[in-house]
Design a protein around this motif. Structure first.
Motif, PDB file in Angstrom:
ATOM      1  N   LEU A  20       0.832  -1.195   0.000  1.00 40.19           N
ATOM      2  CA  LEU A  20       0.000   0.000   0.000  1.00 40.19           C
ATOM      3  C   LEU A  20       0.876   1.258   0.000  1.00 40.19           C
ATOM      4  O   LEU A  20       0.561   2.249  -0.672  1.00 40.19           O
ATOM      5  N   CYS A  21       1.977   1.193   0.756  1.00 40.03           N
ATOM      6  CA  CYS A  21       2.919   2.314   0.741  1.00 40.03           C
ATOM      7  C   CYS A  21       3.469   2.516  -0.667  1.00 40.03           C
ATOM      8  O   CYS A  21       3.574   3.645  -1.169  1.00 40.03           O
ATOM      9  N   ASP A  22       3.793   1.396  -1.339  1.00 36.56           N
ATOM     10  CA  ASP A  22       4.332   1.489  -2.703  1.00 36.56           C
ATOM     11  C   ASP A  22       3.316   2.125  -3.643  1.00 36.56           C
ATOM     12  O   ASP A  22       3.658   2.968  -4.478  1.00 36.56           O
ATOM     13  N   MET A  23       2.060   1.712  -3.503  1.00 36.29           N
ATOM     14  CA  MET A  23       1.032   2.246  -4.402  1.00 36.29           C
ATOM     15  C   MET A  23       0.824   3.740  -4.176  1.00 36.29           C
ATOM     16  O   MET A  23       0.511   4.476  -5.112  1.00 36.29           O
ATOM     17  N   CYS A  24       0.973   4.183  -2.916  1.00 39.08           N
ATOM     18  CA  CYS A  24       0.720   5.588  -2.602  1.00 39.08           C
ATOM     19  C   CYS A  24       1.992   6.431  -2.659  1.00 39.08           C
ATOM     20  O   CYS A  24       1.938   7.645  -2.461  1.00 39.08           O
ATOM     21  N   GLY A  25       3.112   5.766  -2.875  1.00 38.74           N
ATOM     22  CA  GLY A  25       4.362   6.510  -2.988  1.00 38.74           C
ATOM     23  C   GLY A  25       4.862   7.060  -1.674  1.00 38.74           C
ATOM     24  O   GLY A  25       5.462   8.147  -1.654  1.00 38.74           O
ATOM     25  N   VAL A  26       4.592   6.362  -0.563  1.00 39.52           N
ATOM     26  CA  VAL A  26       5.137   6.806   0.732  1.00 39.52           C
ATOM     27  C   VAL A  26       6.054   5.723   1.277  1.00 39.52           C
ATOM     28  O   VAL A  26       5.922   4.543   0.926  1.00 39.52           O
ATOM     29  N   GLN A  27       6.963   6.159   2.117  1.00 37.77           N
ATOM     30  CA  GLN A  27       7.899   5.221   2.732  1.00 37.77           C
ATOM     31  C   GLN A  27       7.202   4.508   3.884  1.00 37.77           C
ATOM     32  O   GLN A  27       6.484   5.132   4.650  1.00 37.77           O
ATOM     33  N   LYS A  28       7.433   3.218   4.016  1.00 42.16           N
ATOM     34  CA  LYS A  28       6.819   2.509   5.134  1.00 42.16           C
ATOM     35  C   LYS A  28       7.520   2.925   6.433  1.00 42.16           C
ATOM     36  O   LYS A  28       8.740   2.858   6.523  1.00 42.16           O
ATOM     37  N   PRO A  29       6.725   3.376   7.434  1.00 39.94           N
ATOM     38  CA  PRO A  29       7.351   3.824   8.681  1.00 39.94           C
ATOM     39  C   PRO A  29       8.073   2.665   9.362  1.00 39.94           C
ATOM     40  O   PRO A  29       7.568   1.546   9.372  1.00 39.94           O
ATOM     41  N   ASP A  30       9.243   2.946   9.914  1.00 38.45           N
ATOM     42  CA  ASP A  30       9.932   1.887  10.647  1.00 38.45           C
ATOM     43  C   ASP A  30      10.308   2.326  12.056  1.00 38.45           C
ATOM     44  O   ASP A  30      11.091   1.683  12.726  1.00 38.45           O
ATOM     45  N   GLY A  31       9.774   3.452  12.496  1.00 41.24           N
ATOM     46  CA  GLY A  31      10.076   3.875  13.863  1.00 41.24           C
ATOM     47  C   GLY A  31       8.911   4.640  14.437  1.00 41.24           C
ATOM     48  O   GLY A  31       7.975   5.008  13.724  1.00 41.24           O
ATOM     49  N   PHE A  32       8.937   4.882  15.719  1.00 46.92           N
ATOM     50  CA  PHE A  32       7.830   5.550  16.388  1.00 46.92           C
ATOM     51  C   PHE A  32       7.889   7.048  16.105  1.00 46.92           C
ATOM     52  O   PHE A  32       8.858   7.724  16.436  1.00 46.92           O
ATOM     53  N   TRP A  33       6.822   7.526  15.431  1.00 46.43           N
ATOM     54  CA  TRP A  33       6.699   8.946  15.100  1.00 46.43           C
ATOM     55  C   TRP A  33       7.913   9.516  14.371  1.00 46.43           C
ATOM     56  O   TRP A  33       8.392  10.584  14.664  1.00 46.43           O
ATOM     57  N   ASP A  34       8.424   8.731  13.428  1.00 43.49           N
ATOM     58  CA  ASP A  34       9.459   9.295  12.574  1.00 43.49           C
ATOM     59  C   ASP A  34       8.787  10.086  11.438  1.00 43.49           C
ATOM     60  O   ASP A  34       7.569  10.175  11.357  1.00 43.49           O
ATOM     61  N   VAL A  35       9.604  10.620  10.550  1.00 39.24           N
ATOM     62  CA  VAL A  35       9.071  11.454   9.459  1.00 39.24           C
ATOM     63  C   VAL A  35       8.117  10.656   8.581  1.00 39.24           C
ATOM     64  O   VAL A  35       7.061  11.137   8.168  1.00 39.24           O
ATOM     65  N   ASP A  36       8.488   9.399   8.331  1.00 35.97           N
ATOM     66  CA  ASP A  36       7.645   8.569   7.464  1.00 35.97           C
ATOM     67  C   ASP A  36       6.297   8.306   8.103  1.00 35.97           C
ATOM     68  O   ASP A  36       5.274   8.218   7.410  1.00 35.97           O
ATOM     69  N   THR A  37       6.287   8.157   9.412  1.00 40.20           N
ATOM     70  CA  THR A  37       5.015   7.935  10.094  1.00 40.20           C
ATOM     71  C   THR A  37       4.106   9.147   9.928  1.00 40.20           C
ATOM     72  O   THR A  37       2.898   9.028   9.679  1.00 40.20           O
ATOM     73  N   ILE A  38       4.696  10.316  10.033  1.00 36.18           N
ATOM     74  CA  ILE A  38       3.904  11.549   9.880  1.00 36.18           C
ATOM     75  C   ILE A  38       3.356  11.650   8.453  1.00 36.18           C
ATOM     76  O   ILE A  38       2.206  12.017   8.224  1.00 36.18           O
ATOM     77  N   LYS A  39       4.206  11.270   7.481  1.00 30.51           N
ATOM     78  CA  LYS A  39       3.740  11.287   6.092  1.00 30.51           C
ATOM     79  C   LYS A  39       2.551  10.346   5.923  1.00 30.51           C
ATOM     80  O   LYS A  39       1.574  10.651   5.230  1.00 30.51           O
ATOM     81  N   VAL A  40       2.662   9.183   6.531  1.00 27.19           N
ATOM     82  CA  VAL A  40       1.570   8.218   6.432  1.00 27.19           C
ATOM     83  C   VAL A  40       0.307   8.789   7.057  1.00 27.19           C
ATOM     84  O   VAL A  40      -0.793   8.661   6.527  1.00 27.19           O
ATOM     85  N   LEU A  41       0.492   9.479   8.178  1.00 28.32           N
ATOM     86  CA  LEU A  41      -0.642  10.083   8.860  1.00 28.32           C
ATOM     87  C   LEU A  41      -1.368  11.052   7.924  1.00 28.32           C
ATOM     88  O   LEU A  41      -2.586  11.045   7.796  1.00 28.32           O
ATOM     89  N   PHE A  42      -0.557  11.861   7.212  1.00 29.00           N
ATOM     90  CA  PHE A  42      -1.162  12.847   6.331  1.00 29.00           C
ATOM     91  C   PHE A  42      -1.686  12.221   5.035  1.00 29.00           C
ATOM     92  O   PHE A  42      -2.423  12.844   4.294  1.00 29.00           O
ATOM     93  N   ASN A  43      -1.258  11.005   4.762  1.00 19.23           N
ATOM     94  CA  ASN A  43      -1.729  10.310   3.555  1.00 19.23           C
ATOM     95  C   ASN A  43      -2.801   9.273   3.882  1.00 19.23           C
ATOM     96  O   ASN A  43      -3.094   8.416   3.050  1.00 19.23           O
ATOM     97  N   GLY A  44      -3.326   9.342   5.089  1.00 14.98           N
ATOM     98  CA  GLY A  44      -4.276   8.315   5.528  1.00 14.98           C
ATOM     99  C   GLY A  44      -5.457   8.155   4.592  1.00 14.98           C
ATOM    100  O   GLY A  44      -5.849   7.042   4.241  1.00 14.98           O
ATOM    101  N   VAL A  45      -5.984   9.282   4.154  1.00 16.50           N
ATOM    102  CA  VAL A  45      -7.154   9.225   3.275  1.00 16.50           C
ATOM    103  C   VAL A  45      -6.793   8.553   1.957  1.00 16.50           C
ATOM    104  O   VAL A  45      -7.516   7.710   1.427  1.00 16.50           O
ATOM    105  N   ASP A  46      -5.618   8.930   1.434  1.00 17.10           N
ATOM    106  CA  ASP A  46      -5.173   8.354   0.170  1.00 17.10           C
ATOM    107  C   ASP A  46      -4.936   6.851   0.319  1.00 17.10           C
ATOM    108  O   ASP A  46      -5.265   6.055  -0.558  1.00 17.10           O
ATOM    109  N   LEU A  47      -4.364   6.470   1.469  1.00 20.48           N
ATOM    110  CA  LEU A  47      -4.124   5.046   1.713  1.00 20.48           C
ATOM    111  C   LEU A  47      -5.432   4.280   1.735  1.00 20.48           C
ATOM    112  O   LEU A  47      -5.567   3.222   1.108  1.00 20.48           O
TER     113      LEU A  47
END
Lengths: 595, 221
Positions: free
Chosen positions: A143-170
Motif C-alpha cells: 500500500l505504501c508502494d502504491m501511494c508513494g510513501v515510505q513505510k514507517p519503521d520507527g515511532f513517530w518518525d518522518v515517514d510515520t507523519i507522512k503516512v498520517l497525512f496520507n491516511g485518506v489516500d491510503l
C-alpha cells in the motif's frame, strides 16, 4: 438460479465433468454398433424377407427398424448433443473461471482483503487486520508502494507523519483496489453461474420432453403406427421452433450439432418453409441464415405494404380531427418508416437481380450476409461483410447511442471501412467484419446513454451471437469484438455477466464498460484494447455511470493512440475519419491478429 | 504485488462534474444540432479528390500502375454522433500485391510523396513507420488547404487513399462518373464504383492518367 459458491468453484474437479462427457460420447458409439447389428443381423439377416414373408413379419421388421431409428435419434439428440456437449461446455466454462479464481483469490489474500456477502453478489472488503494496520500508521508495504510513501519503521518518525497525512489516500487506494478485485470476482461468478444455469436448463429441458417410442406390436399397432410416423416427421419442425423461440435450452454449439445432424432435405425444408426458425438462430451456419433472412426480409417488406394499404384505406373513413385519426396516422407513419428502412437495407445488400450484393472493397470482393433484422424498438440489423464461417479473422462491431435501423446502412459503411482496412493490412488472410446492431441502442445521450439497462438488455444476445460465430466458424479463427461509445458498454456488460467468445476486445471512445478492471472481462488482458482521443468529451463521463474509463491506466489492458479531428469540434465519432489513420491502422492490425 | 496503480487523477472527475452542468450540456446539444458547413457536396467532391490522386501519381517515378480503385463512404459525425445527410467520401487506389511489396512502392514513394506534398504546402499530419513480423509498414498523411486528405499507406497492400472530410450527401443521380487515375481501366472489373452507377459505367473513356494498366492481373491476389 445457480447456488455455486466461489469456494466450490475453486475446488471443483472439472476433469471429472469432462470425463463424464467422454463416457457419454463413448457410450453413444458403443450403442450405435448395436443398432447397426440389429439392422444387419436381424432385419436384413435372420428376420429378412428371405426367411420370413408375411404381414406380421413385415410389421416386426418395420417396428424393429423404427425402434432402432428412435434409439439412434435419441442417442444423437440426447446422449451426444445434450448430455455430452453440455458436460463439455460447462466443464470448459467452469475451468476457465476456475483459472481466474486461482489468480484472483491469492491476490485478495495477499492484500489482506476478505470475501464477504452472498454468492450472487460477493463483496471484497478490507480485512480487520488491514484496517488496523492503516489506522495504527503501519500500512503494508504494497500500500505504501502504491501511494508513494515510505513505510514507517520507527515511532513517530518522518515517514510515520507522512503516512498520517496520507491516511485518506491510503484508505482510498486500498478501497479502490478491493473494488477492482470485487468487480473481477463478481464477473467470474456471474459467468460461472450463467454457465451453470445454462447447463441445468439444457438438461432439464431434455427431462421435461421425453420422446415417444414406436407403438408396441399387437392389436392396436396398425391404428397407432401412422400417428407415430407423423409425429416423427414433425419432430424436426417442433425442435426447430423450440430452438428459435429459445425454449429448447440448447446452446449455440448444441444448435450447430443439431443442425449438422439433420439431412440436407430437412435443412432445406426448414429454410424454405420456416425461415423464421432459421434466420435469427445463433449456431446455424451463416449461409443458411442469410438465405432464410433474405426471404423473411422480402416477406416483411411485402407485409408492411399490405398493412400500409389497409391503414390508408381505414384513414379515409375517419374524421381527420379525431384522436382515432391521429393515432392511426402515427401508426401509418411508423409502418412507412419501417418499410423505408427495411427497403434501404435490402437495397444495400441485394443486387438488382435479387442475388446477394458484393460490398465495395479490395479484391476479393466480399458478399453481404444478413444474420438478423427487426423493426421492434429502434430496430435491429446484423450484417456481415464476408463469411464469418470461413474467415481467419472476424471483427464484430457493436455501435452505440442513436444506432437504429434507419442508420444501419451508414454504420455498414463504417463496417466496410474496417473490413477494407483489414483486407489491406492482411491480404493473405480471409477476413469478415460484422455489424451487430442486435440490441435496442439508446436514442439519446441524456438520459438514455447514461443508463445501464440497454447494455443489460443486450448482454445475453451478444453472448449467444459470439458463441454462435464460434460454433459455425473455423477452429482457429481470431475473433475480435469492437465497440464504439455505448457499444463498448454493451460488450463490457456481456463479457462480465455472461461471457463472450472473443480473442480481442476493442473499446473505442468508451464511457465505461461496467467494470473498473480489464481483469473482469474474461479475456486475456493483453488482448483488451482501448482508445480515446484527447478531445473526445466521452472521457469526462463520471465513473459512477458505467465504471472507469478503460483507456485509463488504472483499468489495465492496453491503449492505442487515436488522433483528434478539428480542435473545436466534438471528437467522439471521428475515429474512422481522415484525421485518424493511426487508429484505423492499429484497429486493422488487432482485427487481423497482427498486434 | 498489486495489479494496478492507484485510481486516476482528480481533474478528470472535476471536468466530468463540469460537463454535467446544464450550460455545458446545452452547448454540446447545440453543437450536435448545428453541424459545420462543409466545403463540398458529395457530388462536387469526387472531381477534386480524383485530381488530387492523379496529381500524386504524376509525381511518382517508374509508376507501375494501380490494380484497382474503390469509391466508398463513411458516416460523417457532428456533436459526437453520426449525422444523417452528411457523409465522408473515401477513394482508395490499391497497388497489386507484388507491386505493394517492392522497395519502390513501400519506401521510395513515401519519400517522394512527403517531399511533393510538403512542397505543395500540404500539412503532413502523419509520418509513421511500424515494424512488423516480416515487413515494415509506412503511413504518410497530408491534408490540403481545402480539407481533402491524402493517405499513402504501405501495409499488406499499399494504397493511396483520398478522403473528402464531411460533405453533404448528394442524390445518386447527381454523382458524375470520374475516370480513374494510375492505369485503372474505366468501367473495368477493378473500377469499383458500380454502387453509384447501376445503369452501367462508361467504359470507353481513357483514364485520366496516361499510364498503361498491367498486362495481366494474374497472381495479384
Amino acid at each position: 438460479m445457480s447456488d455455486l459458491t466461489w469456494e466450490r468453484l475453486r475446488d471443483l474437479d472439472c476433469g471429472a465433468i469432462r470425463a463424464l462427457g467422454d463416457t457419454w460420447k463413448s457410450y453413444v458409439e458403443q450403442q450405435l454398433a448395436h443398432t447397426d447389428r440389429l439392422r444387419a443381423e436381424v432385419i436384413d439377416g435372420h428376420l429378412s424377407a428371405e426367411h420370413f414373408e408375411s404381414d406380421t413379419a413385415t410389421r416386426v421388421r418395420e417396428q424393429i427398424g423404427m425402434t432402432a431409428d428412435r434409439y439412434e435419434d435419441d442417442l444423437s439428440d440426447y446422449a451426444s448433443t445434450r448430455i455430452a456437449t453440455t458436460l463439455f461446455e460447462v466443464a470448459d466454462a467452469f475451468e476457465k473461471e476456475q483459472n481466474e479464481l486461482k489468480e484472483l483469490v491469492p491476490l485478495i489474500d495477499q492484500h489482506q482483503f476478505d470475501i464477504e456477502g452472498p454468492h450472487h453478489e460477493y463483496d471484497v472488503n478490507l480485512s480487520g487486520d488491514l484496517h488496523r494496520a492503516i489506522l495504527t500508521l503501519n500500512p503494508p508495504q504494497w500500500l505504501c508502494d502504491m501511494c508513494g510513501v515510505q513505510k514507517p519503521d520507527g515511532f513517530w518518525d518522518v515517514d510515520t507523519i507522512k503516512v498520517l497525512f496520507n491516511g485518506v489516500d491510503l484508505y482510498g487506494t486500498a478501497i479502490g483496489l478491493a473494488g477492482q478485485y470485487q468487480d473481477w470476482l463478481r464477473a467470474v461468478m456471474s459467468r460461472a453461474h450463467d454457465a451453470d444455469d445454462e447447463a441445468a436448463a439444457a438438461l432439464a429441458e431434455m427431462r421435461e420432453n421425453p420422446t415417444e417410442l414406436p407403438p408396441q406390436l399387437g392389436a392396436t399397432y396398425d391404428d397407432l403406427v401412422d400417428d407415430y410416423k407423423q409425429g416423427v416427421s414433425e419432430e424436426v419442425a417442433d425442435e426447430a421452433k423450440s430452438i428459435a423461440e429459445g425454449t429448447s435450452g440448447m446452446s449455440p454449439e448444441q444448435v450447430n450439432q443439431w443442425w449438422e445432424g439433420l439431412s440436407e432435405t430437412e435443412r432445406q425444408a426448414l429454410i424454405e418453409e420456416h425461415p423464421e426458425w432459421v434466420g435469427p438462430v445463433d449456431g446455424i451456419p451463416t449461409e443458411s441464415r442469410d438465405t432464410a433472412n433474405r426471404t423473411l426480409l422480402d416477406n416483411q417488406i411485402d407485409g408492411l405494404g399490405v398493412q400500409i394499404a389497409a391503414k390508408e384505406q381505414a384513414l379515409q373513413g375517419m374524421d381527420p380531427d379525431s384522436d382515432e385519426y391521429e393515432r392511426a396516422k402515427e401508426e401509418l407513419d411508423d409502418l412507412k418508416q419501417d418499410e423505408k428502412d427495411l427497403a434501404k437495407l435490402q437495397g444495400r445488400i441485394t443486387d438488382d437481380d435479387g442475388t446477394p450484393a458484393l460490398a465495395e472493397g479490395p479484391e476479393p470482393k466480399q458478399p453481404y450476409y444478413l444474420l438478423g433484422f427487426g423493426t421492434q424498438d429502434s430496430g435491429r440489423a446484423i450484417v456481415s461483410v464476408g463469411d464469418p464461417d470461413t474467415a481467419d479473422n472476424v471483427n464484430t462491431f457493436v455501435p452505440g447511442t442513436t444506432a437504429d435501423l434507419g442508420s444501419a446502412t451508414g454504420i455498414l459503411n463504417r463496417v466496410e471501412t474496417m473490413q477494407s482496412d483489414a483486407q489491406l493490412a492482411a491480404p493473405g488472410a480471409s477476413n469478415a467484419t460484422v455489424m451487430w446492431l442486435g440490441y435496442d441502442a439508446p436514442d439519446t445521450i441524456v438520459p438514455e446513454a447514461m443508463q445501464e439497462r440497454w447494455a443489460d438488455g443486450a448482454s445475453d444476445d451478444l453472448e449467444r451471437f459470439t458463441r454462435g460465430l464460434d460454433a459455425t466458424g473455423q477452429p482457429d479463427t481470431n475473433h475480435t469484438l469492437t465497440g464504439h461509445s455505448y457499444g463498448t458498454t454493451v460488450i463490457g456488460h456481456a463479457a462480465t455477466q455472461d461471457g463472450v467468445n472473443a480473442d480481442n476486445l476493442v473499446f473505442v471512445a468508451s464511457p465505461g464498460v461496467g467494470t473498473d478492471t480489464a481483469s473482469a472481462l474474461g479475456v486475456d488482458e493483453d488482448n483488451v484494447w482501448s482508445t480515446t482521443n484527447s478531445l473526445d468529451p466521452i472521457q469526462l463521463s463520471p465513473d459512477v455511470l458505467h465504471g472507469a474509463n478503460p483507456a485509463d491506466d488504472d483499468f489495465g489492458g492496453n491503449t492505442y493512440h487515436s488522433d483528434t479531428g478539428a480542435w473545436n469540434a466534438n471528437n467522439h465519432s471521428t475515429y474512422w475519419d481522415d484525421t485518424n489513420m493511426a487508429g484505423r491502422e492499429t484497429l486493422a492490425d488487432i482485427a487481423t491478429g497482427q498486434r | 504485488m498489486p495489479r494496478r496503480p492507484p485510481p486516476g487523477p482528480l481533474w478528470r472527475k472535476a471536468l466530468a462534474s463540469l460537463a454535467s452542468l446544464p450550460p455545458v450540456r446545452s452547448i454540446v446539444e447545440h453543437l450536435m444540432d448545428n453541424p459545420p458547413e462543409p466545403r463540398y457536396t458529395q457530388a462536387e467532391a469526387y472531381a477534386p479528390m480524383e485530381a488530387a490522386a492523379a496529381e500524386a501519381v504524376a509525381a511518382l517515378p517508374d509508376f507501375p500502375g494501380f490494380k484497382e480503385r474503390i469509391w466508398s463512404e463513411l458516416p460523417a459525425t457532428s456533436g459526437g454522433i453520426d449525422v444523417p445527410g452528411f457523409t465522408i467520401v473515401e477513394i482508395t487506389y490499391v497497388f497489386s500485391l507484388p507491386d505493394s511489396g517492392t522497395p519502390l512502392v513501400r519506401e521510395t514513394y513515401v519519400d517522394v510523396l512527403r517531399e511533393h506534398w510538403t512542397s505543395l504546402g500540404y500539412t503532413v499530419t502523419r509520418d509513421a513507420v511500424k515494424e512488423k513480423a516480416g515487413r515494415t509498414d509506412r503511413s504518410l498523411v497530408a491534408i490540403r488547404p481545402d480539407g481533402i486528405a491524402l493517405w499513402y499507406w504501405a501495409a499488406g497492400h499499399t494504397v493511396l487513399r483520398v478522403q473528402s472530410g464531411p460533405v453533404t450527401v448528394s442524390e445518386p443521380e447527381a454523382i458524375e462518373y470520374v475516370p480513374p487515375s494510375g492505369g485503372v481501366m474505366p468501367g473495368g472489373r477493378y473500377d469499383k464504383v458500380a454502387r453509384y452507377f447501376p445503369g452501367g459505367i462508361p467504359a470507353d473513356r481513357d483514364a485520366v492518367d496516361p499510364f498503361d494498366s498491367p498486362d495481366s492481373y494474374e497472381d495479384d491476389l
